[in-house]
Design a protein around this motif. Structure first.
Motif, PDB file in Angstrom:
ATOM      1  N   ASN A 323      77.847 -15.060  78.638  1.00  0.00           N
ATOM      2  CA  ASN A 323      76.888 -15.536  79.651  1.00  0.00           C
ATOM      3  C   ASN A 323      75.496 -15.641  79.053  1.00  0.00           C
ATOM      4  O   ASN A 323      74.767 -16.609  79.285  1.00  0.00           O
ATOM      5  CB  ASN A 323      76.820 -14.552  80.832  1.00  0.00           C
ATOM      6  N   ALA A 324      75.129 -14.593  78.302  1.00  0.00           N
ATOM      7  CA  ALA A 324      73.786 -14.570  77.705  1.00  0.00           C
ATOM      8  C   ALA A 324      73.607 -15.760  76.767  1.00  0.00           C
ATOM      9  O   ALA A 324      72.554 -16.401  76.745  1.00  0.00           O
ATOM     10  CB  ALA A 324      73.586 -13.256  76.956  1.00  0.00           C
ATOM     11  N   ARG A 325      74.669 -16.066  76.019  1.00  0.00           N
ATOM     12  CA  ARG A 325      74.606 -17.210  75.091  1.00  0.00           C
ATOM     13  C   ARG A 325      74.398 -18.508  75.882  1.00  0.00           C
ATOM     14  O   ARG A 325      73.579 -19.348  75.523  1.00  0.00           O
ATOM     15  CB  ARG A 325      75.895 -17.275  74.264  1.00  0.00           C
ATOM     16  N   MET A 326      75.124 -18.638  77.011  1.00  0.00           N
ATOM     17  CA  MET A 326      74.982 -19.854  77.833  1.00  0.00           C
ATOM     18  C   MET A 326      73.560 -19.962  78.391  1.00  0.00           C
ATOM     19  O   MET A 326      72.991 -21.051  78.450  1.00  0.00           O
ATOM     20  CB  MET A 326      75.985 -19.831  78.997  1.00  0.00           C
ATOM     21  N   ILE A 327      73.015 -18.829  78.793  1.00  0.00           N
ATOM     22  CA  ILE A 327      71.655 -18.845  79.357  1.00  0.00           C
ATOM     23  C   ILE A 327      70.652 -19.271  78.279  1.00  0.00           C
ATOM     24  O   ILE A 327      69.796 -20.132  78.504  1.00  0.00           O
ATOM     25  CB  ILE A 327      71.280 -17.462  79.954  1.00  0.00           C
ATOM     26  N   LYS A 335      63.609 -26.441  76.792  1.00  0.00           N
ATOM     27  CA  LYS A 335      62.475 -26.144  75.896  1.00  0.00           C
ATOM     28  C   LYS A 335      61.631 -24.965  76.401  1.00  0.00           C
ATOM     29  O   LYS A 335      60.415 -24.929  76.271  1.00  0.00           O
ATOM     30  CB  LYS A 335      61.595 -27.382  75.699  1.00  0.00           C
ATOM     31  N   LEU A 336      62.318 -23.997  77.015  1.00  0.00           N
ATOM     32  CA  LEU A 336      61.632 -22.775  77.438  1.00  0.00           C
ATOM     33  C   LEU A 336      61.926 -21.705  76.393  1.00  0.00           C
ATOM     34  O   LEU A 336      63.083 -21.323  76.195  1.00  0.00           O
ATOM     35  CB  LEU A 336      62.133 -22.309  78.818  1.00  0.00           C
ATOM     36  N   PRO A 337      60.891 -21.223  75.686  1.00  0.00           N
ATOM     37  CA  PRO A 337      61.132 -20.208  74.653  1.00  0.00           C
ATOM     38  C   PRO A 337      61.686 -18.924  75.250  1.00  0.00           C
ATOM     39  O   PRO A 337      61.280 -18.527  76.353  1.00  0.00           O
ATOM     40  CB  PRO A 337      59.735 -19.944  74.064  1.00  0.00           C
ATOM     41  N   CYS A 338      62.613 -18.287  74.567  1.00  0.00           N
ATOM     42  CA  CYS A 338      63.124 -17.013  75.081  1.00  0.00           C
ATOM     43  C   CYS A 338      63.516 -16.086  73.938  1.00  0.00           C
ATOM     44  O   CYS A 338      63.696 -16.506  72.796  1.00  0.00           O
ATOM     45  CB  CYS A 338      64.286 -17.235  76.038  1.00  0.00           C
ATOM     46  N   VAL A 339      63.618 -14.813  74.287  1.00  0.00           N
ATOM     47  CA  VAL A 339      64.046 -13.789  73.335  1.00  0.00           C
ATOM     48  C   VAL A 339      65.158 -13.001  74.024  1.00  0.00           C
ATOM     49  O   VAL A 339      65.305 -13.066  75.239  1.00  0.00           O
ATOM     50  CB  VAL A 339      62.830 -12.897  72.924  1.00  0.00           C
ATOM     51  N   PRO A 345      72.022  -7.931  77.134  1.00  0.00           N
ATOM     52  CA  PRO A 345      72.395  -8.734  78.301  1.00  0.00           C
ATOM     53  C   PRO A 345      71.185  -9.370  78.995  1.00  0.00           C
ATOM     54  O   PRO A 345      71.355 -10.004  80.029  1.00  0.00           O
ATOM     55  CB  PRO A 345      73.044  -7.694  79.223  1.00  0.00           C
ATOM     56  N   TYR A 346      69.984  -9.148  78.474  1.00  0.00           N
ATOM     57  CA  TYR A 346      68.791  -9.710  79.115  1.00  0.00           C
ATOM     58  C   TYR A 346      68.172 -10.804  78.272  1.00  0.00           C
ATOM     59  O   TYR A 346      68.132 -10.705  77.032  1.00  0.00           O
ATOM     60  CB  TYR A 346      67.742  -8.618  79.364  1.00  0.00           C
ATOM     61  N   ILE A 347      67.664 -11.822  78.960  1.00  0.00           N
ATOM     62  CA  ILE A 347      66.972 -12.917  78.303  1.00  0.00           C
ATOM     63  C   ILE A 347      65.583 -12.985  78.921  1.00  0.00           C
ATOM     64  O   ILE A 347      65.438 -13.038  80.145  1.00  0.00           O
ATOM     65  CB  ILE A 347      67.728 -14.264  78.470  1.00  0.00           C
ATOM     66  N   TRP A 348      64.591 -12.945  78.067  1.00  0.00           N
ATOM     67  CA  TRP A 348      63.185 -12.902  78.488  1.00  0.00           C
ATOM     68  C   TRP A 348      62.616 -14.292  78.254  1.00  0.00           C
ATOM     69  O   TRP A 348      62.484 -14.723  77.116  1.00  0.00           O
ATOM     70  CB  TRP A 348      62.491 -11.847  77.632  1.00  0.00           C
ATOM     71  N   VAL A 395      77.033 -18.246  86.320  1.00  0.00           N
ATOM     72  CA  VAL A 395      75.982 -18.477  85.318  1.00  0.00           C
ATOM     73  C   VAL A 395      75.849 -19.976  85.053  1.00  0.00           C
ATOM     74  O   VAL A 395      74.745 -20.523  85.014  1.00  0.00           O
ATOM     75  CB  VAL A 395      76.256 -17.672  84.025  1.00  0.00           C
ATOM     76  N   ARG A 396      76.985 -20.663  84.927  1.00  0.00           N
ATOM     77  CA  ARG A 396      76.965 -22.126  84.712  1.00  0.00           C
ATOM     78  C   ARG A 396      76.218 -22.816  85.860  1.00  0.00           C
ATOM     79  O   ARG A 396      75.355 -23.655  85.659  1.00  0.00           O
ATOM     80  CB  ARG A 396      78.403 -22.644  84.630  1.00  0.00           C
ATOM     81  N   LYS A 397      76.567 -22.380  87.077  1.00  0.00           N
ATOM     82  CA  LYS A 397      75.941 -22.944  88.277  1.00  0.00           C
ATOM     83  C   LYS A 397      74.424 -22.681  88.265  1.00  0.00           C
ATOM     84  O   LYS A 397      73.619 -23.565  88.542  1.00  0.00           O
ATOM     85  CB  LYS A 397      76.578 -22.260  89.498  1.00  0.00           C
ATOM     86  N   ALA A 398      74.062 -21.455  87.929  1.00  0.00           N
ATOM     87  CA  ALA A 398      72.645 -21.078  87.946  1.00  0.00           C
ATOM     88  C   ALA A 398      71.855 -21.897  86.923  1.00  0.00           C
ATOM     89  O   ALA A 398      70.762 -22.380  87.231  1.00  0.00           O
ATOM     90  CB  ALA A 398      72.506 -19.583  87.647  1.00  0.00           C
ATOM     91  N   ILE A 399      72.427 -22.086  85.735  1.00  0.00           N
ATOM     92  CA  ILE A 399      71.699 -22.825  84.693  1.00  0.00           C
ATOM     93  C   ILE A 399      71.495 -24.290  85.126  1.00  0.00           C
ATOM     94  O   ILE A 399      70.420 -24.861  84.936  1.00  0.00           O
ATOM     95  CB  ILE A 399      72.440 -22.765  83.336  1.00  0.00           C
ATOM     96  N   GLU A 400      72.533 -24.835  85.714  1.00  0.00           N
ATOM     97  CA  GLU A 400      72.455 -26.225  86.168  1.00  0.00           C
ATOM     98  C   GLU A 400      71.342 -26.378  87.219  1.00  0.00           C
ATOM     99  O   GLU A 400      70.479 -27.238  87.100  1.00  0.00           O
ATOM    100  CB  GLU A 400      73.803 -26.567  86.794  1.00  0.00           C
TER     101      GLU A 400
END
Ligand code: PLP
Length: 409
Positions: A323-327, A335-339, A345-348, A395-400
């Motif tokens: 999930n984290a990889r998909m996010i 083009k939103l930078p993240c770490v 399990p968290y993406i900032w 997660v797929r739904k949320a990203i879309e």
């Protein structure tokens, strides 16, 4: 006249996740047909590993038979669990930790919150920013902050974790006595290298300081060059306490089991400079105020340390890591930078917008719940935290939906 602890009045509003829940409940009431996807609070969604369930069932049966029934257990935890922890989580990784240095509890939240009781009122405390709010709030409750001003509690030394330092805090300018570190980090998802952690251990040794190392998310580390325990670093036994939890490691958020490691060589000092072992102090505290984790739950935790258990928790956490990889992939496409998100399990995510405004926008336009970065400290402004604890489908739904909402901004 019964008087209150007035330090509680210094606390800012309610706990972050209560505010989020309230906002989500209001939104749901106003939009009863809108389906909400929650990537906010870090709560697991998959069931307990099969080995844990089997062990728990067996233990429940033992409790049903007078010959095997157990009443109060040792407050520090049963030997079968403490020995398994010492063997698998520490000795197997070259960290010299013994069973009697491990204290089993019902949560790392309680332990990280309660540990400050052992220390003097007037110590200097270094707290990363952003941070898991429990470290700050419990010290405010204990009276270690005179008040709140300029967006922060007074009396603490804040250690900014920013893009510039790769979200690993730099050393404070002056000396501090107590340092909170958490890796893999909540909320940023950042990790710390062996060299960076060794430098913190050196700092603590030089300054007779103590590191409180929260490793609640250790089970998500896949990069084998990263330290899993602070005790993998030479000299850490004298200057560090480590917190672990089965909440994220094995899906125990509703089952409740965790542990704290206080090495016998770990010291703190009285006003005259005499050293006192923290193991004895925490043992005293734990046995006075806590009566142990239930037997079936400790058996379930023990099952994590079988070969089967180790494989099952790996599979469990790999699911969330996917999930984290998909996010991450979704954020990159926007083009939103993240770490974070690779060993965590968290993406900032850096949105550049006001955190709470972005939260409101995402909830209203996408029906997606995130956590506003500013809720973790002023350095979190302009960020949101996304959690990977959900189903692949959600997660797929949320990203879309996230993408549609952001493109329409
Ligand atoms: N420490 C950190 C950094 C956490 O994020 C959490 C839970 O979210 C905890 C501790 C609490 O763990 P537990 O469920 O064992 O109380």
């Amino acid at each position: 006249m019964i008087r209150i602890n007035e330090n509680y009045q210094k606390l800012r509003s309610s706990y972050l996740f209560s505010t989020i829940s309230k906002k989500v409940a209001e939104f749901q009431k106003a939009n009863p047909r809108k389906e909400i996807v929650r990537l906010g609070i870090g709560d697991v969604t998959l069931p307990l590993p099969k080995v844990c369930i089997a062990a728990m069932h067996k233990a429940v049966d033992e409790m049903a038979d007078a010959k095997t029934f157990r009443g109060y257990g040792p407050e520090q935890g049963y030997d079968f669990l403490r020995e398994a922890i010492a063997r698998v989580d520490f000795k197997a990784r070259g960290a010299d930790i013994a069973a009697d240095e491990i204290f089993v509890s019902d949560g790392a939240k309680c332990d990280t919150g309660n540990i400050q009781e052992l220390f003097s009122h007037d110590i200097t405390i270094a707290i990363p920013d952003p941070v898991y709010p429990v470290y700050v709030d419990t010290n405010v409750m204990a009276g270690r902050s005179p008040g709140f001003s300029g967006g922060r509690y007074d009396g603490f030394v804040y250690l900014p974790s920013t893009e510039a330092n790769g979200f690993v805090p730099e050393f404070p300018k002056g000396t501090v006595d107590l340092i909170y570190l958490c890796f893999p980090n909540n909320p940023t998802g950042a990790t710390i290298t062996r060299e960076q952690l060794a430098a913190w251990v050196d700092y603590a040794r030089t300054n007779k300081a103590l590191i409180l190392y929260d490793a609640a998310y250790v089970a998500f580390i896949r990069d084998q060059s990263l330290p899993q325990s602070i005790y993998e670093i030479d000299g850490a036994r004298e200057v560090a306490i480590e917190f672990r939890s089965y909440s994220k490691t094995a899906g125990f958020t509703g089952t409740r089991c965790a542990y704290t490691v206080v090495p016998k060589t770990c010291m703190a000092y009285d006003a005259k400079g005499a050293a006192h072992p923290l193991n004895a102090m925490w043992n005293r505290r734990h046995t006075t105020k806590f009566n142990g984790v239930s037997y079936p739950v400790q058996r379930a935790a023990e099952a994590v340390y079988t070969d089967e258990g180790q494989q099952q928790i790996r599979d469990l956490n790999d699911y969330y890591l996917e999930n984290a990889r998909m996010i991450r992939e979704g954020m990159a496409a926007l083009k939103l930078p993240c770490v974070g998100g690779d060993n965590s399990p968290y993406i900032w995510v850096k949105t550049g917008a006001d955190s709470w405004q972005f939260f409101d926008m995402l909830l209203s336009k996408a029906g997606v719940v995130c956590t506003p970065g500013s809720g973790f400290g002023s350095c979190g402004e302009g960020y949101i935290r996304l959690s990977a604890f959900n189903s692949h489908e959600n997660v797929r739904k949320a990203i879309e939906r996230f993408g549609v909402a952001v493109r329409g901004m």
